[in-house]
Write an enzyme that holds these catalytic residues in place. Sequence first.
Site, mmCIF file in Angstrom:
data_model
loop_
_atom_site.group_PDB
_atom_site.id
_atom_site.type_symbol
_atom_site.label_atom_id
_atom_site.label_comp_id
_atom_site.label_asym_id
_atom_site.label_seq_id
_atom_site.Cartn_x
_atom_site.Cartn_y
_atom_site.Cartn_z
ATOM 1 N N ARG A 116 0.558 -1.155 -0.008
ATOM 2 C CA ARG A 116 -0.057 -0.066 -0.149
ATOM 3 C C ARG A 116 0.872 1.248 -0.058
ATOM 4 O O ARG A 116 0.509 2.249 -0.493
ATOM 5 C CB ARG A 116 -0.941 -0.020 1.122
ATOM 6 C CG ARG A 116 -2.297 -1.116 0.918
ATOM 7 C CD ARG A 116 -3.037 -1.076 2.005
ATOM 8 N NE ARG A 116 -2.330 -1.287 3.173
ATOM 9 C CZ ARG A 116 -2.990 -1.465 4.544
ATOM 10 N NH1 ARG A 116 -4.429 -1.176 4.824
ATOM 11 N NH2 ARG A 116 -2.543 -1.903 5.443
ATOM 12 N N GLU A 164 11.614 -27.582 16.650
ATOM 13 C CA GLU A 164 12.190 -26.318 16.514
ATOM 14 C C GLU A 164 12.797 -25.768 17.935
ATOM 15 O O GLU A 164 12.142 -25.614 18.957
ATOM 16 C CB GLU A 164 11.051 -25.148 16.017
ATOM 17 C CG GLU A 164 10.456 -25.388 14.514
ATOM 18 C CD GLU A 164 9.733 -24.538 14.096
ATOM 19 O OE1 GLU A 164 10.354 -23.569 13.398
ATOM 20 O OE2 GLU A 164 8.355 -24.580 14.190
ATOM 21 N N LYS A 204 11.514 -28.576 -0.023
ATOM 22 C CA LYS A 204 12.949 -28.975 0.533
ATOM 23 C C LYS A 204 13.582 -30.077 -0.321
ATOM 24 O O LYS A 204 12.666 -31.107 -0.540
ATOM 25 C CB LYS A 204 12.857 -29.248 1.935
ATOM 26 C CG LYS A 204 12.471 -28.088 2.893
ATOM 27 C CD LYS A 204 12.373 -28.336 4.185
ATOM 28 C CE LYS A 204 11.620 -27.338 5.193
ATOM 29 N NZ LYS A 204 12.560 -26.397 5.797
ATOM 30 N N ASP A 261 -0.211 -24.563 12.518
ATOM 31 C CA ASP A 261 0.743 -23.977 12.003
ATOM 32 C C ASP A 261 1.567 -25.123 11.285
ATOM 33 O O ASP A 261 2.355 -24.701 10.096
ATOM 34 C CB ASP A 261 1.386 -23.224 13.227
ATOM 35 C CG ASP A 261 2.533 -22.220 12.576
ATOM 36 O OD1 ASP A 261 2.304 -21.684 11.477
ATOM 37 O OD2 ASP A 261 3.756 -22.415 13.047
ATOM 38 N N HIS A 270 2.682 -28.909 6.936
ATOM 39 C CA HIS A 270 4.237 -29.591 6.799
ATOM 40 C C HIS A 270 3.980 -31.185 7.295
ATOM 41 O O HIS A 270 4.390 -31.853 6.394
ATOM 42 C CB HIS A 270 5.187 -28.697 7.562
ATOM 43 C CG HIS A 270 5.111 -27.485 7.385
ATOM 44 N ND1 HIS A 270 4.792 -26.914 6.079
ATOM 45 C CD2 HIS A 270 5.209 -26.303 8.078
ATOM 46 C CE1 HIS A 270 4.837 -25.552 6.176
ATOM 47 N NE2 HIS A 270 5.302 -25.231 7.436
ATOM 48 N N LYS A 329 7.706 -25.983 19.444
ATOM 49 C CA LYS A 329 8.621 -24.769 19.449
ATOM 50 C C LYS A 329 9.195 -24.827 20.979
ATOM 51 O O LYS A 329 8.834 -25.443 21.855
ATOM 52 C CB LYS A 329 7.856 -23.629 19.250
ATOM 53 C CG LYS A 329 7.248 -23.545 17.756
ATOM 54 C CD LYS A 329 7.298 -22.172 17.406
ATOM 55 C CE LYS A 329 6.387 -21.847 16.124
ATOM 56 N NZ LYS A 329 7.307 -22.120 14.976
ATOM 57 N N HIS A 336 6.243 -24.855 1.888
ATOM 58 C CA HIS A 336 7.520 -24.693 1.707
ATOM 59 C C HIS A 336 8.351 -25.962 1.860
ATOM 60 O O HIS A 336 9.301 -26.135 1.366
ATOM 61 C CB HIS A 336 8.273 -23.525 2.277
ATOM 62 C CG HIS A 336 8.440 -23.829 3.710
ATOM 63 N ND1 HIS A 336 7.469 -23.441 4.438
ATOM 64 C CD2 HIS A 336 9.611 -23.947 4.524
ATOM 65 C CE1 HIS A 336 8.099 -23.495 5.870
ATOM 66 N NE2 HIS A 336 9.227 -23.961 5.860
ATOM 67 N N LYS A 348 0.156 -20.333 2.955
ATOM 68 C CA LYS A 348 -0.745 -20.772 4.370
ATOM 69 C C LYS A 348 -0.937 -19.748 5.301
ATOM 70 O O LYS A 348 -0.084 -18.818 5.247
ATOM 71 C CB LYS A 348 -0.160 -22.060 4.831
ATOM 72 C CG LYS A 348 0.908 -21.608 5.918
ATOM 73 C CD LYS A 348 1.457 -22.987 6.473
ATOM 74 C CE LYS A 348 2.483 -22.873 7.679
ATOM 75 N NZ LYS A 348 2.373 -21.993 8.514
HETATM 76 C C1 BG6 Z 1 6.272 -22.073 8.996
HETATM 77 C C2 BG6 Z 1 5.545 -21.858 10.420
HETATM 78 O O1 BG6 Z 1 5.365 -22.547 8.068
HETATM 79 O O2 BG6 Z 1 7.279 -23.019 9.149
HETATM 80 C C3 BG6 Z 1 6.654 -21.526 11.424
HETATM 81 O O3 BG6 Z 1 4.508 -20.762 10.400
HETATM 82 C C4 BG6 Z 1 7.772 -22.285 11.395
HETATM 83 O O4 BG6 Z 1 6.112 -21.139 12.656
HETATM 84 C C5 BG6 Z 1 8.480 -22.846 10.126
HETATM 85 O O5 BG6 Z 1 8.719 -21.843 12.405
HETATM 86 C C6 BG6 Z 1 9.250 -23.749 10.113
HETATM 87 O O6 BG6 Z 1 9.910 -23.831 8.821
HETATM 88 P P1 BG6 Z 1 11.364 -24.452 8.590
HETATM 89 O O7 BG6 Z 1 11.698 -24.497 7.077
HETATM 90 O O8 BG6 Z 1 12.427 -23.527 9.424
HETATM 91 O O9 BG6 Z 1 11.363 -25.815 9.431
#
Ligand code: BG6
Length: 501
Positions: free
Chosen positions: A48, A224, A190, A244, A249, A346, A186, A156
């Site tokens: 914007r 994580e 990988k 999430d 994933h 996390k 994503h 997402k």
């Molecule tokens: C994202 C999540 O899709 O993936 C995050 O929203 C997460 O919370 C991330 O940290 C993890 O991605 P990667 O590639 O670092 O494992």
Amino acid sequence: MSTPSTLTQVVVFGASGDLTARKLLPALAGNLRAGALERPLQVIGVARRPKADAAWRDELDPWMEPALRPAWERLRPHVHYRAADSLEAGDVVQLGLELDALARDAGHDVRRVGRLFYLALKPDLFAATVRHLSTAGLLDCAPGDPAAWRRVVVEKPFGHDLPSALALNAALREHLREDQILHIDHYLGKETVQNILAFRFQNAIFEPLWSRVHVESVEITVAESIGVPSGRAGYYDTSGALRDMVQNHLLQVLSLVAMEPPSSMSGGDVRDEKVQVLRSLAPFTPEQVARDVVRARYTAGGNIERGYADEAGVAADSSTETYVAIRASIRNWRWNGVPFFLRSGKGLAKRYTEVVLRFRAPPVDLLGGAVDGELCALRPNDLRLLIQPEEGIRLGFLVKQPGPGAIMRPATLGFDYGALTGGADTAPAYQRLLLDAIEGNPTLFIRDDEVEAAWRFVDSIRAGWAAPDAPPLATYAAGSMGPAEADALFRGCEGIWGDGE
Ligand code: BG6
């Protein structure tokens, strides 16, 4: 493949966001560097706030690591910025005119431009943005001209439950064909995740073992070490680990591990098989959720000074989980009776993602003459697919310790991707995915029906959590590997969670 000479415009909505600078533009530069994007290209950032092209280019500069700089210098003059509010129909019409002008100024026929619209926006803006793009005629393709393609990438979360996902998919489908919508995850970009199918279906020795006959359990861990950063707590608190990470994933990785061989690697065939797995995931009753799912959140610990509840942006009455562990079942011929242990959290002791297939124990312990169950406890054979940060494959087995007696020792056969990349990490996930989006290869994107099947499973867990007698949210100290309650998901002689070593 021949290199198109017609122009491709990549239009990124949400240009001022973190994802655009941190991932998307470096990924485009990475493709240029790899020689994978040798075609006339323009990148147009849209947000914007008014900004000059030069100012946006300057903002992007620091995100290009040294190895990307030469490619970035080539891309930089083709990177533009246009101010527009995607919720304002008039702004989007104006944007269309400016996209045409940019193409024309660079000497291209505006009727023959391919356009990728990347919605790096909040999900509640997707439907209206696509509607305005459609009304402005920006999604119209020139009939019969493959050069004038239109595709839309959405990030997402794809809804927050099944009804909202259905509504979003329906809203997008009013203006786009299924093959024009690319739901990005994503993890699918990988290399180590892409390799799951390659490894399974290009080798003859593993696939015969890949079923309930030989596999006793499967574990998928995405751990994580970082907590939830304050800047993200607002979003995260409405989401939690289940939505999430698991909905997308982990279930995507699971579908690749568990799917039947596709009849080809085309987007249609691969995704037909993936969705079968997601549909075979047995939804939970509330009683099963209480028994087979553990949710928890971290308290302060390790390097994390504040517990999740004390993060700015977390609601006082929040019950959002930062950790979830699930004992899932796939009800199909290949996997019936094999528990799939999924966990993600996390603030854990270490960051790692891996898939472990644990094979059944030998029926008799001939060498050791051990009492029943000893070999089972040893769990001699497993196959670990190391997704990140270590990238590799490990096959575990027992060997006899040299010398008299029959002492068995664990041993490993291993492969590391570094052997193929000269020690470097594999290419970032977004690099491959952006290339596929531009080239129109949908295999590594999630299809509507996969999104919906994944929500059906996840919603059954959320319903269990909402039940009156649902077990309370457990806690774990940040820096640990999660709550003790998760260990109880393994029963009898089924072993324990891996430790990523
Ligand atoms: C994202 C999540 O899709 O993936 C995050 O929203 C997460 O919370 C991330 O940290 C993890 O991605 P990667 O590639 O670092 O494992």
